[in-house]
Scaffold this motif. Structure first.
Motif, PDB file in Angstrom:
ATOM      1  N   SER A  14       0.825  -1.194   0.000  1.00  0.00           N
ATOM      2  CA  SER A  14       0.000   0.000   0.000  1.00  0.00           C
ATOM      3  C   SER A  14       0.868   1.257   0.000  1.00  0.00           C
ATOM      4  O   SER A  14       1.836   1.355   0.748  1.00  0.00           O
ATOM      5  CB  SER A  14      -0.920   0.000   1.220  1.00  0.00           C
ATOM      6  OG  SER A  14      -1.768   1.122   1.229  1.00  0.00           O
ATOM      7  N   GLY A  15       0.508   2.199  -0.866  1.00  0.00           N
ATOM      8  CA  GLY A  15       1.276   3.426  -1.007  1.00  0.00           C
ATOM      9  C   GLY A  15       2.329   3.373  -2.088  1.00  0.00           C
ATOM     10  O   GLY A  15       2.913   4.403  -2.436  1.00  0.00           O
ATOM     11  N   GLY A  16       2.564   2.196  -2.634  1.00  0.00           N
ATOM     12  CA  GLY A  16       3.569   2.028  -3.663  1.00  0.00           C
ATOM     13  C   GLY A  16       3.069   2.386  -5.046  1.00  0.00           C
ATOM     14  O   GLY A  16       1.944   2.858  -5.221  1.00  0.00           O
ATOM     15  N   SER A  17       3.918   2.137  -6.036  1.00  0.00           N
ATOM     16  CA  SER A  17       3.611   2.496  -7.412  1.00  0.00           C
ATOM     17  C   SER A  17       3.902   1.354  -8.372  1.00  0.00           C
ATOM     18  O   SER A  17       4.761   0.518  -8.122  1.00  0.00           O
ATOM     19  CB  SER A  17       4.438   3.716  -7.848  1.00  0.00           C
ATOM     20  OG  SER A  17       4.142   4.861  -7.074  1.00  0.00           O
ATOM     21  N   ARG A  66      -4.304   9.971  -8.701  1.00  0.00           N
ATOM     22  CA  ARG A  66      -3.340   8.923  -8.368  1.00  0.00           C
ATOM     23  C   ARG A  66      -2.781   8.223  -9.606  1.00  0.00           C
ATOM     24  O   ARG A  66      -1.617   7.844  -9.624  1.00  0.00           O
ATOM     25  CB  ARG A  66      -3.973   7.881  -7.447  1.00  0.00           C
ATOM     26  CG  ARG A  66      -4.462   8.442  -6.117  1.00  0.00           C
ATOM     27  CD  ARG A  66      -4.885   7.321  -5.172  1.00  0.00           C
ATOM     28  NE  ARG A  66      -6.017   6.549  -5.704  1.00  0.00           N
ATOM     29  CZ  ARG A  66      -5.994   5.235  -5.926  1.00  0.00           C
ATOM     30  NH1 ARG A  66      -4.891   4.535  -5.663  1.00  0.00           N
ATOM     31  NH2 ARG A  66      -7.066   4.611  -6.391  1.00  0.00           N
ATOM     32  N   ASN A  83       0.129   5.480  -8.836  1.00  0.00           N
ATOM     33  CA  ASN A  83       0.788   5.904  -7.613  1.00  0.00           C
ATOM     34  C   ASN A  83      -0.177   5.813  -6.440  1.00  0.00           C
ATOM     35  O   ASN A  83      -1.387   5.740  -6.615  1.00  0.00           O
ATOM     36  CB  ASN A  83       1.301   7.340  -7.743  1.00  0.00           C
ATOM     37  CG  ASN A  83       2.332   7.511  -8.830  1.00  0.00           C
ATOM     38  OD1 ASN A  83       3.123   6.616  -9.100  1.00  0.00           O
ATOM     39  ND2 ASN A  83       2.333   8.682  -9.462  1.00  0.00           N
ATOM     40  N   SER A  84       0.379   5.845  -5.244  1.00  0.00           N
ATOM     41  CA  SER A  84      -0.423   5.797  -4.016  1.00  0.00           C
ATOM     42  C   SER A  84      -1.429   4.659  -4.052  1.00  0.00           C
ATOM     43  O   SER A  84      -2.610   4.831  -3.751  1.00  0.00           O
ATOM     44  CB  SER A  84      -1.139   7.136  -3.799  1.00  0.00           C
ATOM     45  OG  SER A  84      -0.215   8.205  -3.720  1.00  0.00           O
ATOM     46  N   LEU A  85      -0.952   3.498  -4.417  1.00  0.00           N
ATOM     47  CA  LEU A  85      -1.833   2.345  -4.571  1.00  0.00           C
ATOM     48  C   LEU A  85      -2.455   1.922  -3.247  1.00  0.00           C
ATOM     49  O   LEU A  85      -1.830   2.016  -2.191  1.00  0.00           O
ATOM     50  CB  LEU A  85      -1.072   1.184  -5.194  1.00  0.00           C
ATOM     51  CG  LEU A  85      -0.844   1.323  -6.700  1.00  0.00           C
ATOM     52  CD1 LEU A  85       0.272   0.401  -7.158  1.00  0.00           C
ATOM     53  CD2 LEU A  85      -2.135   1.025  -7.455  1.00  0.00           C
ATOM     54  N   ARG A  86      -3.675   1.455  -3.335  1.00  0.00           N
ATOM     55  CA  ARG A  86      -4.450   1.006  -2.192  1.00  0.00           C
ATOM     56  C   ARG A  86      -4.869  -0.437  -2.395  1.00  0.00           C
ATOM     57  O   ARG A  86      -4.957  -0.904  -3.526  1.00  0.00           O
ATOM     58  CB  ARG A  86      -5.707   1.866  -2.034  1.00  0.00           C
ATOM     59  CG  ARG A  86      -5.461   3.362  -1.977  1.00  0.00           C
ATOM     60  CD  ARG A  86      -6.764   4.122  -2.201  1.00  0.00           C
ATOM     61  NE  ARG A  86      -6.581   5.563  -2.157  1.00  0.00           N
ATOM     62  CZ  ARG A  86      -7.477   6.448  -2.550  1.00  0.00           C
ATOM     63  NH1 ARG A  86      -8.662   6.035  -3.019  1.00  0.00           N
ATOM     64  NH2 ARG A  86      -7.218   7.744  -2.469  1.00  0.00           N
ATOM     65  N   ASP A  89      -7.331  -1.266  -5.049  1.00  0.00           N
ATOM     66  CA  ASP A  89      -6.908  -1.263  -6.441  1.00  0.00           C
ATOM     67  C   ASP A  89      -6.571  -2.661  -6.952  1.00  0.00           C
ATOM     68  O   ASP A  89      -6.324  -2.838  -8.146  1.00  0.00           O
ATOM     69  CB  ASP A  89      -5.692  -0.355  -6.642  1.00  0.00           C
ATOM     70  CG  ASP A  89      -6.000   1.104  -6.349  1.00  0.00           C
ATOM     71  OD1 ASP A  89      -7.078   1.583  -6.766  1.00  0.00           O
ATOM     72  OD2 ASP A  89      -5.149   1.766  -5.712  1.00  0.00           O
ATOM     73  N   SER A 115      -1.962  -4.643   2.189  1.00  0.00           N
ATOM     74  CA  SER A 115      -2.224  -3.634   3.191  1.00  0.00           C
ATOM     75  C   SER A 115      -1.122  -3.589   4.233  1.00  0.00           C
ATOM     76  O   SER A 115      -0.229  -4.445   4.269  1.00  0.00           O
ATOM     77  CB  SER A 115      -3.572  -3.877   3.857  1.00  0.00           C
ATOM     78  OG  SER A 115      -3.622  -5.158   4.441  1.00  0.00           O
TER      79      SER A 115
END
Length: 115
Positions: A14-17, A66, A83-86, A89, A115
């Motif tokens: 989470s938060g990666g790209s 994002r 970006n800012s993957l959750r 996604d 997560s």
């Protein structure tokens, strides 16, 4: 007539790209819209982003700010910078190419966000 191949999926926290790529090949008379869709298990296939032949873009509300879609007409390719993957996604991402002779889909590439 047209072959579509996606690449770039994978596992990210989470938060990666991630950056997805899609290339069209074959007998293409005219390349129109190109887009990315995604489908999670038990869910419908939804539009993520689309880019027209002139560069106009549309994004799903859930990814605005994002994700960025772009294309290279010379390479007949479309890209999706995520970006800012959750975790939400997480899905199989499909590339769609619209050409004068019809619509073509790639095989899909898995994106998993932990997560």
């Amino acid at each position: 007539q047209v072959h579509v191949v996606e690449s770039g999926g994978g596992l990210v926290q989470s938060g990666g790209s991630l950056r997805l790529s899609c290339a069209a090949s074959g007998k293409i008379w005219r390349l129109n819209d190109m887009g990315w869709y995604r489908q999670a298990p038990g869910k419908q296939r939804d539009l993520v982003a689309v880019i027209s032949s002139t560069g106009r873009t549309n994004y799903a509300d859930s990814v605005k700010g994002r994700f960025t879609i772009s294309r290279d007409n010379t390479k007949k390719s479309v890209y999706l910078q995520m970006n800012s993957l959750r975790p939400e996604d997480t899905a199989v991402y499909y590339c769609q190419v619209r050409e004068l002779t019809g619509d073509y889909w790639g095989q899909g590439t898995q994106v998993t966000v932990s997560s």
